[in-house]
Enzyme design. Structure first.
Site, PDB file in Angstrom:
ATOM      1  N   GLY A   1       8.206  -7.000   5.936  1.00 31.30           N
ATOM      2  CA  GLY A   1       7.116  -7.915   5.575  1.00 31.30           C
ATOM      3  C   GLY A   1       7.653  -9.129   4.852  1.00 31.30           C
ATOM      4  O   GLY A   1       8.771  -9.587   5.118  1.00 31.30           O
TER       5      GLY A   1
ATOM      6  N   GLY B   1      10.723  -1.779   5.615  1.00 30.53           N
ATOM      7  CA  GLY B   1       9.595  -2.697   5.414  1.00 30.53           C
ATOM      8  C   GLY B   1       9.988  -4.085   5.858  1.00 30.53           C
ATOM      9  O   GLY B   1      10.885  -4.699   5.264  1.00 30.53           O
TER      10      GLY B   1
ATOM     11  N   VAL C   1       8.851  -9.651   1.930  1.00 26.95           N
ATOM     12  CA  VAL C   1      10.128  -9.496   1.224  1.00 26.95           C
ATOM     13  C   VAL C   1      11.242  -9.122   2.206  1.00 26.95           C
ATOM     14  O   VAL C   1      12.290  -9.766   2.272  1.00 26.95           O
ATOM     15  CB  VAL C   1      10.014  -8.416   0.113  1.00 26.95           C
ATOM     16  N   GLY C   2      11.014  -8.077   3.004  1.00 17.66           N
ATOM     17  CA  GLY C   2      12.053  -7.523   3.870  1.00 17.66           C
ATOM     18  C   GLY C   2      12.574  -8.486   4.918  1.00 17.66           C
ATOM     19  O   GLY C   2      13.791  -8.592   5.128  1.00 17.66           O
TER      20      GLY C   2
ATOM     21  N   LYS D   1      -1.995  -8.404 -16.936  1.00 17.32           N
ATOM     22  CA  LYS D   1      -2.502  -8.049 -15.614  1.00 17.32           C
ATOM     23  C   LYS D   1      -4.013  -7.999 -15.712  1.00 17.32           C
ATOM     24  O   LYS D   1      -4.564  -7.633 -16.753  1.00 17.32           O
ATOM     25  CB  LYS D   1      -1.986  -6.654 -15.212  1.00 17.32           C
TER      26      LYS D   1
HETATM   27  P1  NAD Z   1       4.041  -6.957   3.123  1.00 15.61           P
HETATM   28  O1  NAD Z   1       2.705  -6.344   3.234  1.00 15.61           O
HETATM   29  O2  NAD Z   1       4.252  -8.367   3.557  1.00 15.61           O
HETATM   30  O3  NAD Z   1       5.120  -6.058   3.896  1.00 15.61           O
HETATM   31  C1  NAD Z   1       5.215  -4.677   3.709  1.00 15.61           C
HETATM   32  C2  NAD Z   1       5.958  -4.106   4.899  1.00 15.61           C
HETATM   33  O4  NAD Z   1       6.188  -2.730   4.657  1.00 15.61           O
HETATM   34  C3  NAD Z   1       5.202  -4.192   6.224  1.00 15.61           C
HETATM   35  O5  NAD Z   1       6.124  -4.521   7.234  1.00 15.61           O
HETATM   36  C4  NAD Z   1       4.681  -2.770   6.412  1.00 15.61           C
HETATM   37  O6  NAD Z   1       4.484  -2.430   7.792  1.00 15.61           O
HETATM   38  C5  NAD Z   1       5.823  -2.000   5.816  1.00 15.61           C
HETATM   39  N1  NAD Z   1       5.529  -0.612   5.459  1.00 15.61           N
HETATM   40  C6  NAD Z   1       4.415  -0.086   4.916  1.00 15.61           C
HETATM   41  N2  NAD Z   1       4.553   1.242   4.787  1.00 15.61           N
HETATM   42  C7  NAD Z   1       5.772   1.552   5.257  1.00 15.61           C
HETATM   43  C8  NAD Z   1       6.505   2.757   5.395  1.00 15.61           C
HETATM   44  N3  NAD Z   1       5.999   3.922   4.986  1.00 15.61           N
HETATM   45  N4  NAD Z   1       7.750   2.705   5.924  1.00 15.61           N
HETATM   46  C9  NAD Z   1       8.274   1.533   6.319  1.00 15.61           C
HETATM   47  N5  NAD Z   1       7.644   0.362   6.209  1.00 15.61           N
HETATM   48  C10 NAD Z   1       6.408   0.372   5.680  1.00 15.61           C
HETATM   49  O7  NAD Z   1       4.432  -6.760   1.576  1.00 15.61           O
HETATM   50  P2  NAD Z   1       5.541  -7.551   0.751  1.00 15.61           P
HETATM   51  O8  NAD Z   1       4.905  -8.714   0.098  1.00 15.61           O
HETATM   52  O9  NAD Z   1       6.756  -7.741   1.594  1.00 15.61           O
HETATM   53  O10 NAD Z   1       5.824  -6.506  -0.408  1.00 15.61           O
HETATM   54  C11 NAD Z   1       6.617  -5.364  -0.187  1.00 15.61           C
HETATM   55  C12 NAD Z   1       6.898  -4.700  -1.530  1.00 15.61           C
HETATM   56  O11 NAD Z   1       7.537  -5.624  -2.404  1.00 15.61           O
HETATM   57  C13 NAD Z   1       5.657  -4.228  -2.294  1.00 15.61           C
HETATM   58  O12 NAD Z   1       6.021  -3.089  -3.028  1.00 15.61           O
HETATM   59  C14 NAD Z   1       5.384  -5.369  -3.249  1.00 15.61           C
HETATM   60  O13 NAD Z   1       4.666  -4.928  -4.396  1.00 15.61           O
HETATM   61  C15 NAD Z   1       6.798  -5.770  -3.608  1.00 15.61           C
HETATM   62  N6  NAD Z   1       6.929  -7.138  -4.096  1.00 15.61           N
HETATM   63  C16 NAD Z   1       6.542  -8.199  -3.341  1.00 15.61           C
HETATM   64  C17 NAD Z   1       6.716  -9.484  -3.833  1.00 15.61           C
HETATM   65  C18 NAD Z   1       6.341 -10.693  -3.015  1.00 15.61           C
HETATM   66  O14 NAD Z   1       6.647 -11.807  -3.457  1.00 15.61           O
HETATM   67  N7  NAD Z   1       5.746 -10.558  -1.847  1.00 15.61           N
HETATM   68  C19 NAD Z   1       7.269  -9.687  -5.106  1.00 15.61           C
HETATM   69  C20 NAD Z   1       7.681  -8.572  -5.850  1.00 15.61           C
HETATM   70  C21 NAD Z   1       7.509  -7.302  -5.338  1.00 15.61           C
END
Ligand code: NAD
Length: 370
Positions: free
Chosen positions: A179, A177, A181-182, A77
């Site tokens: 975003g 969430g 992933v979700g 990292k």
């Molecule tokens: P993102 O920023 O695209 O989406 C995050 C979502 O979570 C948003 O909709 C935001 O409004 C919501 N959110 C924030 N705080 C919140 C809360 N308190 N309650 C409910 N929703 C809330 O991020 P992402 O890329 O989807 O990543 C989400 C998680 O997954 C992070 O922990 C990230 O480290 C992890 N992750 C992401 C990836 C990837 O490929 N994007 C890979 C591995 C792990």
């Protein structure tokens, strides 16, 4: 930057490099944790409050995640002190200078992380020749747009569902969430017949026991609005999503959202960790005790890094997604079988599996005394 750090252990770190160029405000670190399996892949994080201890912890998480995904890559990292929202020209100058200073660290392949994106990776590639998570114009696979991590999470859930006697067709799903992933894991599960009964974002939650309209939810997000504004469902405070009864509960937002204080509010059979460390160790132990099957983050959300490793090998999008599916399913199965045989939690089994792989790779190295 805080440089406090304990000595590490037999796995690593193998190298810690500090980069400072006070004249241009450059302060960064690279921790290469372990490279027994191959050059390390790990994100470049930009934030005002990064530290050596955090960098080393994240580098170790990458060693285990890459080993668990059976990639020919170790873990590392890098962190750069700064506000990621600084003017673009300043950010480019800092990132280029940092990458340039690490040009000869051939054991490290940069990837995107908090505060960096595909444009940053293009600058890094330009300086060093090594980066993943690139723009498509440079041969990158748009991970978040295609939903690589959501696709992997879906595969892990599909593999694990029979272990808790769950049919995806008709299963009730809650996603915290909405975003990168979700929203994708929701889409893949819905295509399999699952009902997405509640989703949330940072501003609120929306619930409909008959299933939410994912297209309308995506429209709202594209318009910069909250999922809680969806017409037809019941809007709740974001935090209340923990109370919605379901078959599959998916944290895909922030770390530590489930802890010892709120874990008993969850009513689900399967919990699939899309976010990194969304459940504290104590809460995970409690879920295991209660018979809730929990798929740990570094197995279930490895889709992004697997896809990135495939991008590095110049695989097509289709081939990368096929490889991702096969790897996540095989690793989920190996973890669940090992957990059952040893009578331990899936996380304990996965950590054991990943550590054993790293140790075996180390024994095969010429200079290893391990
Ligand atoms: P993102 O920023 O695209 O989406 C995050 C979502 O979570 C948003 O909709 C935001 O409004 C919501 N959110 C924030 N705080 C919140 C809360 N308190 N309650 C409910 N929703 C809330 O991020 P992402 O890329 O989807 O990543 C989400 C998680 O997954 C992070 O922990 C990230 O480290 C992890 N992750 C992401 C990836 C990837 O490929 N994007 C890979 C591995 C792990």
């Amino acid at each position: 930057m805080n440089l406090d750090f304990d000595a590490g252990d037999h796995l690593g770190p193998t190298r810690i490099i500090q980069v400072r160029e006070p004249g241009i405000g450059l302060e960064g670190l690279l921790v290469i944790d372990n490279i027994a399996a191959g050059p390390a892949i790990g994100g470049l994080r930009m934030a005002p409050d990064v530290s050596l201890a955090e960098c080393a912890r994240l580098a170790r998480a990458m060693t285990l995640k890459n080993a668990a995904a059976s990639l020919a890559h170790g873990g590392a990292k890098s962190v750069l002190v700064g506000n990621p929202k600084m003017p673009a020209a300043e950010k480019e100058r800092l990132i280029r200078a940092f990458a340039s200073a690490l040009r000869d660290c051939h054991d490290y392949i940069f990837g995107p992380d908090m505060g960096t994106d595909e444009s940053c990776m293009a600058w890094v590639k330009d300086e060093t020749g090594r980066a993943v998570g690139l723009p498509s114009e440079l041969g990158g696979i748009p991970l978040d747009e295609l939903g690589a991590t959501g696709w992997g999470l879906f595969q892990a859930i599909r593999e694990a569902a029979p272990d808790c006697e769950l049919e995806l067709d008709g299963a009730r799903v809650v996603v915290q969430g909405f975003g990168a992933v979700g929203r994708h894991v929701a889409r893949f599960l819905a295509a399999e017949g699952a009902r997405i009964v509640a989703v949330s974002d940072s501003r609120g939650a929306i619930v409909d026991p008959n299933g939410l309209d994912l297209e309308c939810l995506q429209e709202l997000k594209r318009a910069g609005r909250s999922v809680a504004e969806l017409e037809g469902g019941t809007a709740l405070a974001a935090e209340q999503i923990i109370d919605i009864e379901c078959d599959i509960w998916i944290p895909a937002a922030r770390p530590d959202v489930i802890d010892e204080r709120n874990v008993d509010r969850l009513r689900t059979r399967l919990l699939a960790e899309g976010a990194n460390i969304p459940v504290t160790a104590g809460a995970e132990a409690r879920l295991h005790e209660k018979g809730v099957l929990t798929l740990p983050d570094f197995i279930a959300n490895a889709g992004g890094v697997i896809c990135a490793a495939m991008e590095y090998r110049h695989l097509s999008q289709t081939a990368a997604f096929d490889a991702l599916r096969d790897k996540v399913r095989a690793n989920t199965r190996a973890m669940l079988d090992a957990a059952r045989v040893a009578g331990v939690s899936p996380r304990q089994a996965a950590e054991q599996l990943a550590t054993t792989r790293v140790e075996k790779a180390m024994r095969l190295k010429r200079w290893s005394l391990y």
